[in-house]
Design a protein around this motif. Structure first.
Motif, mmCIF file in Angstrom:
data_model
loop_
_atom_site.group_PDB
_atom_site.id
_atom_site.type_symbol
_atom_site.label_atom_id
_atom_site.label_comp_id
_atom_site.label_asym_id
_atom_site.label_seq_id
_atom_site.Cartn_x
_atom_site.Cartn_y
_atom_site.Cartn_z
ATOM 1 N N ASP A 8 3.392 -7.516 2.723
ATOM 2 C CA ASP A 8 2.654 -8.367 1.797
ATOM 3 C C ASP A 8 1.220 -7.843 1.694
ATOM 4 O O ASP A 8 0.633 -7.431 2.700
ATOM 5 N N PRO A 9 0.625 -7.851 0.490
ATOM 6 C CA PRO A 9 -0.727 -7.301 0.354
ATOM 7 C C PRO A 9 -1.772 -8.037 1.165
ATOM 8 O O PRO A 9 -2.826 -7.474 1.467
ATOM 9 N N SER A 10 -1.487 -9.289 1.557
ATOM 10 C CA SER A 10 -2.452 -10.007 2.378
ATOM 11 C C SER A 10 -2.617 -9.349 3.747
ATOM 12 O O SER A 10 -3.598 -9.602 4.450
ATOM 13 N N ALA A 51 11.029 -2.133 -3.218
ATOM 14 C CA ALA A 51 9.675 -2.062 -2.646
ATOM 15 C C ALA A 51 8.713 -2.819 -3.537
ATOM 16 O O ALA A 51 8.823 -2.762 -4.764
ATOM 17 N N GLY A 52 7.776 -3.549 -2.919
ATOM 18 C CA GLY A 52 6.741 -4.218 -3.682
ATOM 19 C C GLY A 52 5.601 -3.264 -4.007
ATOM 20 O O GLY A 52 5.478 -2.178 -3.439
ATOM 21 N N ARG A 53 4.746 -3.681 -4.940
ATOM 22 C CA ARG A 53 3.623 -2.847 -5.362
ATOM 23 C C ARG A 53 2.362 -3.700 -5.447
ATOM 24 O O ARG A 53 2.313 -4.645 -6.224
ATOM 25 N N ALA A 54 1.381 -3.347 -4.650
ATOM 26 C CA ALA A 54 0.087 -4.023 -4.710
ATOM 27 C C ALA A 54 -0.881 -3.164 -5.508
ATOM 28 O O ALA A 54 -0.986 -1.953 -5.291
ATOM 29 N N MET A 68 -5.654 1.977 -7.441
ATOM 30 C CA MET A 68 -4.463 2.634 -6.904
ATOM 31 C C MET A 68 -3.353 1.600 -6.743
ATOM 32 O O MET A 68 -3.584 0.394 -6.812
ATOM 33 N N VAL A 69 -2.149 2.105 -6.557
ATOM 34 C CA VAL A 69 -0.995 1.250 -6.309
ATOM 35 C C VAL A 69 -0.477 1.547 -4.909
ATOM 36 O O VAL A 69 -0.255 2.710 -4.556
ATOM 37 N N VAL A 70 -0.304 0.489 -4.129
ATOM 38 C CA VAL A 70 0.222 0.631 -2.766
ATOM 39 C C VAL A 70 1.641 0.070 -2.740
ATOM 40 O O VAL A 70 1.854 -1.112 -3.023
#
Length: 370
Positions: A8-10, A51-54, A68-70
């Motif tokens: 999770d991006p958090s 896969a998620g993308r932040a 950027m994309v993580v």
């Protein structure tokens, strides 16, 4: 003990992002960052599957701020073979390729925790659009994608590096990625579950006169047969939703989790069938295959397949595209419309091309061995 990458991006931190960036740039250091958006798992509207993308704004020390994309791992499904494989592609293959593939800034798979992270350019900064089976793709855009595939395939055509220093990229017939997709209790179990649970998948498979067991057998036969043909590096999951389109009718290739050593037809069949409506595909597929073969020759393959050989392999390859490509995919990943459109296009192609019956004439596979 190593630091696990978050799902999770958090959970992103300066140290996590710095650690990722240093896999490609040993002196990189994140000063500040902010998460400005993303696509995550949920109700099927975010169009993410594995896969998620932040979306992150990163200020590196001594560098201009950049979006950027993580990419982050799923929190609920163990997909380590896919994550390990994509990191290998971006670490060991992408830096040497002059192709329209996202620029990579960091790539790591943490063996201890089974988590991964990728930092890629945000393609929207270059005006990229992201097609899927419900959006139109022009003839020139599709030819651009086929040209990229031809350049990729030509570069690695019978390339001994794929058997040596780049053997981290596995084949379609052995290794952990093969086992993940073809072991009866793995992805095939998911296919059986999806066909049982989703009436539209069940009736479409019935409509083309087959069933899960026959499709599984067809895919195994095709994989073993095509492993005897000239090999190259395949994108491996080249449906139209894993591409992007840039201004000027140019295209590029995304999401390399299924990159593999295999047969060119694996990629070409998947992108043509998923990019075009049924009628467009019927009218254009042979011309598009000829175009791909011309580009393959232009980019250095001395003896490309003949049109007759290519048509045969294209027809066979469609079996995997249906069975693994979209019968596996729950509608919660991409939504009902995109999922149904892909399954409809692929079922129609398999029926039109006689893919299952053609595969039945190939030698049978041995029992699956772990």
């Amino acid at each position: 003990m190593t630091e696990a990458y978050p799902s999770d991006p958090s959970g992103l931190t300066r140290s996590t992002l710095t650690r990722l960036l240093r896999t490609m740039d040993p002196v990189a250091e994140v000063d500040t960052f902010s998460v400005v958006g993303g696509q995550f798992f949920g109700n099927g509207e975010n169009k993410v599957s594995t896969a998620g993308r932040a979306e992150v704004e990163i200020q590196r020390v001594g560098r201009p701020s950049r979006k950027m994309v993580v990419k982050l791992c799923r929190p609920d499904v163990p997909l380590q073979p896919l994550y390990r494989n994509e990191v290998a592609f971006y670490r060991y293959i992408r830096p040497s390729l002059d192709l329209e593939i996202p620029m990579v800034f960091g790539a790591d798979f943490d063996e201890e925790s089974g988590t991964f992270g990728l930092i890629l350019e945000d393609l929207r900064d270059r005006g990229a659009q992201f097609p899927n089976a419900t959006t139109p793709v022009s003839r020139e855009q599709l030819r651009s994608l086929l040209d990229i595939l031809a350049r990729l395939h030509a570069h690695f055509w019978q390339n001994p590096d794929l058997l040596g220093r780049l053997s981290v990229i596995q084949s379609h017939t052995e290794g952990e990625l093969f086992e993940f997709f073809m072991a009866p209790d793995s992805v095939p179990a998911l296919v059986r579950s999806e066909i049982a649970a989703e009436q539209f998948k069940r009736e479409l498979v019935e409509w083309i006169g087959t069933d899960e067991a026959v499709l599984y057998d067809a895919v195994r036969r095709v994989q073993l047969h095509q492993a005897t043909l000239p090999f190259t590096l395949c994108h491996g999951d080249c449906h139209i939703g894993n591409t992007y389109l840039l201004p000027g009718e140019r295209g590029g290739l995304l999401d390399w989790q299924l990159a593999a050593r295999g047969c060119w037809a694996h990629d070409v069949s998947y992108v043509i069938i998923t990019a075009l409506s049924i009628s467009e595909r019927r009218n254009q597929e042979k011309e598009l295959i000829r175009y791909y073969l011309e580009q393959l020759s232009r980019h250095g393959v001395v003896q490309p397949p003949t049109m007759e050989e290519a048509w045969h392999e294209y027809r066979l390859a469609a079996n995997w595209c249906l069975y693994i490509g979209w019968l596996t995919t729950p509608k919660t990943h991409y939504g009902v419309e995109i999922t149904a459109c892909n399954v409809i296009r692929l079922c129609a192609a398999v029926a039109d091309l006689g893919s299952v019956s053609l595969a039945s004439g190939l030698p049978p596979p041995p029992p699956f061995a772990w």
